[in-house]
Design an enzyme around this catalytic site. Structure first.
Site, PDB file in Angstrom:
ATOM      1  CE  LYS A  39      -1.812   2.320   3.570  1.00  0.00           C
ATOM      2  NZ  LYS A  39      -1.681   3.715   3.162  1.00  0.00           N
ATOM      3  CD  GLU A  46      13.118   2.883   8.724  1.00  0.00           C
ATOM      4  OE1 GLU A  46      13.157   3.593   9.744  1.00  0.00           O
ATOM      5  OE2 GLU A  46      13.062   3.338   7.583  1.00  0.00           O
ATOM      6  CB  CYS A  92      12.788   7.760   9.522  1.00  0.00           C
ATOM      7  SG  CYS A  92      13.562   6.813   8.216  1.00  0.00           S
ATOM      8  CD  GLU A 120      10.391  10.974  13.208  1.00  0.00           C
ATOM      9  OE1 GLU A 120       9.386  10.302  13.521  1.00  0.00           O
ATOM     10  OE2 GLU A 120      11.269  10.572  12.428  1.00  0.00           O
TER      11      GLU A 120
END
Lengths: 293, 487
Positions: free
Chosen positions: B193, B267, B301, B398
């Site tokens: 997806k 991840e 990331c 983050e």
């Protein structure tokens, strides 16, 4: 009148010391009609103290050279070999036959020797130098995961513990383990072996008590990196897996069936409790265009 | 005769526009789902717009897959696994993957232009990083297909079955390559997806897969939002979930698979420390800091979002850093000179702006480059904050945008403690010219990737993945095979 025998007090093992549980409680596991002893019923606070000890000791254990860790695991085996008879007696007390007990102790010694040998070799098997396309030197190597919680196999008093901790220790981790609830004697006697084997206090911390009381606290502790569950109880496995998510502990479920089988001698058990780290550094290309940085 | 030109050194020399042409690309108005080798209309009957974040114009309508659609895709993947893919020899399997790699290379320009249009990333990066790396990933893993036994001594590696894969919006094609290539090489079939805001290059990849002649159902591509992802994660006939995205969603996925036999690779997020020592090559370090945090608008990331400068060189590094930030060109992603493109979505811009406000409210000092921003589209100037503390939210959390938090340190032990004081552990950077210090630092960082005297480098042979709450499993390299195999 015969001599009055001195009975052993079984205590827990945290940070290289043998305290009683802070809870002051005990339980009495039985072999049929026979009481095995008054065993510490460890509490959540004991789990937390044990994790603190394991964390504080981690740099010390992980910081030892691989060769030194190898010698210390070998030393554990030496100490265990020297106290064979005591372990055989305890296993018999807990329900093993004489020949089963002897086999289990010998297999435990041999398993320790097997993993002692891996300490300074597994990273060579699992590492790689990666031929990246850019001008960099790049390699991947395993590092210890950190603190590992272990629920030991219920059915085995000694080999279950040794099979669980040997790969975890070989990988450079420290651990907190909960011994078999109904066969806890060898766990504490094994702590005495560890304590005389140059294993830094706090590297292995051993608790006794009830799984139903402690498993949630062990699985939810936020300063634990890995979890090894040795058993097959699906409800317990689900509990561990759910609670481990909170800080993404790496969970390994290991039924550890047929413990004497040599299939349990494998570096892939060490691989379950390491982290792979990839390191990059530029290579200067003298005379070529472009900066190495 | 005109006046002879004079050289002016006290004004800025602006670069002339150098826009990449979009005339050669081929985009449909509407994209259906790619299931079982066919383009199929969604059972949901719903389509959503995907827009260009630099112009806010609609690029195409894209199908929204619901549970029924996902079920169809999993059935197709299972059928392909049972009937074709698991029966094919490993060498032949590899040849299909090689074909995909070659076709991406052939169509590289189209891929990079569409990637930049759909996601806002600058053409220089999609052209030089995303697309070539994606092709290289397929090429690298293609060769593993018939060599798996050499990767795992004394084992007989076997595929898992159907892999469900969910990828993020920051590197759409590249993340698809990271997921699909190892899954296919190890003999699994795939349901993947795309992210809600960047579905297009995955459907272009579907075209490549079609023309590569891959057996129908080996790769199935769907689009949609969180619910589509949930349908993949919860499908009982999926054997493996590979997810790249936020730590929050990663934990939801990990909870959802409890009690199943699904393997997972996660991840997740990061808040990487980038550490500059006084003996570092400072000019290169500044380039590394810039690349570390402003690459791909900071939508990375492994971005080096926490900068630690040794106190003795703090003023020098900050001066050089501000000067370099001022020279960054923010604007049209299609211009070959642009350094920082559009923020991926309105929603993400809102998150970044919120964090900038949080930083100011917490008493940090902000510096931004002073460039003009285009009127339309979503933009954020490269930003840095000084006077922050370990407990500041902009240091702990983050942001996923071009926002750098700068701290200082005096001793090695201090910076190691500060750098590791984070629930994340994806990556780290270390800048020093002293070899022994490099190895001290790289071995002490609790992070899966450590760049010494470099930052944000990627390669198909190089394993990537995190410690702690940055997830588990590795992607790339030999180690990237393991999450797709039973050993």
């Amino acid at each position: 009148m015969g001599r009055v025998e001195i009975m052993k007090t079984y205590k827990i093992y945290i940070g290289g010391a043998f305290p009683r549980t802070e809870s002051g409680r005990y339980y009495t596991p039985m072999n049929g009609e026979k009481a095995l002893g008054n065993i510490c019923l460890s509490s959540r606070k004991d789990v937390r103290n044990a994790v603190v000890a394991a964390r504080v000791t981690h740099n010390k254990w992980a910081g030892k050279s691989a060769a030194n860790r190898s010698q210390i695991l070998y030393r554990i085996a030496e100490m265990l070999e020297g106290r064979k008879n005591q372990f055989i007696a305890e296993l018999i007390l807990q329900g093993s036959t004489k020949s089963q007990a002897a086999k289990e102790v010998i297999a435990s010694v041999d398993r320790l020797i097997y993993y002692a040998g891996w300490c300074d070799k597994f990273s060579q098997v699992f590492s790689s130098v990666n031929p990246v396309a850019s001008a960099h030197f790049n390699f991947t190597a395993p590092e210890p995961m950190g603190v590992v919680s272990i629920i030991c196999k219920e059915e085995s008093g000694l080999l279950g513990i040794v099979s669980a901790i040997a790969p975890v220790l070989a990988g450079g981790n420290t651990c907190v383990l909960l011994a078999s609830e109904q066969r806890p004697l060898c766990a504490i006697t094994f702590a005495e072996v560890l304590n005389s084997s140059d294993v830094p206090g706090g590297t292995v911390n051993i608790l006794t008590g009830k799984r139903s009381e402690l498993i949630e606290h062990m699985a939810s502790h936020m300063d634990v990196n890995g979890f090894l569950y040795c058993g097959t109880d699906n409800e317990e496995i689900n509990t561990v897996q759910q609670l481990a998510v909170e800080n993404l502990k790496r969970v390994t479920i290991s039924p550890l069936e047929d413990l004497l089988n040599e299939d349990h001698n494998t570096p892939y058990y060490i691989d379950d409790f390491v982290e792979m780290k990839t390191t990059w550094h530029p290579i200067e290309k003298i005379g070529a265009t472009g900066s190495g940085y | 005769m005109g006046k002879s030109p004079t050289l002016e050194f006290d004004s800025k020399w602006n670069l002339s526009p150098a826009p990449e042409s979009t005339g050669h690309i081929n985009l449909k108005e509407q994209y259906d789902l790619f299931i079982g080798g066919k383009w199929v209309k969604p059972a949901s009957k719903k389509y959503f717009d995907t827009i260009n974040p630099a112009t806010e114009k609609v690029l195409a309508k894209v199908a929204e897959a619901n549970e029924k659609d996902v079920n169809r895709a999993v059935l197709a993947a299972r059928k392909a696994y049972n009937e074709v893919w698991s029966k094919l020899s490993a060498g032949e399997r590899g040849k299909y993957i090689y074909r995909i790699a070659r076709l991406i290379q052939e169509r590289a320009r189209e891929f990079s232009v569409i990637e930049s249009m759909d996601g806002g990333k600058v053409i220089r990066e999609s052209r030089d990083v995303d697309v070539p790396l994606a092709a290289a990933h397929f090429f690298y893993y293609a060769g593993w297909a018939d060599k798996l036994k050499y990767a795992f001594p004394n084992r007989n590696p076997q595929p898992l079955g159907v892999a469900g894969q969910i990828i993020p919006w920051n590197f759409p094609l590249l993340m698809a390559a990271w997921k699909i290539a190892p899954a296919l090489a190890t003999g699994n079939t795939v349901v993947i997806k795309s992210a809600e805001t960047t579905p297009l290059t995955l459907y272009k990849l579907a075209e490549v897969i079609e023309s590569a002649g891959l057996p129908p159902g080996v790769v199935n591509i769907v689009s949609g939002a969180g619910e589509t992802g949930a349908a993949i994660v919860n499908h009982p006939d999926v054997n493996k979930i590979a997810f790249t995205g936020s730590t929050g969603v990663g934990k939801i996925i990990q909870r959802a698979v409890v009690g199943t036999n699904k393997k997972t690779t996660l991840e997740l997020g990061g808040k990487a420390a980038n550490i500059v020592f006084e003996d570092a090559p400072l000019d290169q370090a500044v380039e590394g800091i810039i690349n570390g945090i402003y690459f791909n608008q900071g939508h990375v990331c492994c971005a080096g979002s926490r900068l630690f400068i040794q106190e003795s060189v703090k003023d020098t590094v900050l001066r050089k850093l501000r000067d370099r930030m001022e020279s960054l060109i923010v604007g049209d992603p299609m211009d070959k000179n642009t350094d920082i493109g559009a923020i991926n979505s309105k929603e993400q811009l809102g998150i970044i702006k919120k964090y900038i406000e949080v930083g100011k409210k917490e008493g940090a000092t902000m510096y931004q480059n002073s460039c003009d921003l285009p009127k339309k589209g979503y933009w954020c100037r490269p930003t840095l904050f000084t006077n922050v503390s370990q407990s500041s939210r902009i240091v702990q959390e983050e942001i996923f945008g071009p926002v750098l938090a700068v701290q200082t340190f005096r001793t090695i032990d201090e910076v190691i403690a500060k750098a590791n004081n984070s629930p994340y552990g994806l990556s780290a950077g270390v800048w020093t010219d002293k070899g022994s210090k490099i190895f001290n630092l790289t071995s002490q960082m609790k992070a899966g990737i450590v760049w010494a005297n470099s930052y944000n480098k990627f390669d198909p042979t190089s394993p990537f993945g995190g410690y702690k709450e940055s997830g588990f499993g590795r992607e790339g390299g030999l180690h990237g095979l393991k999450p797709y195999l039973n050993l």
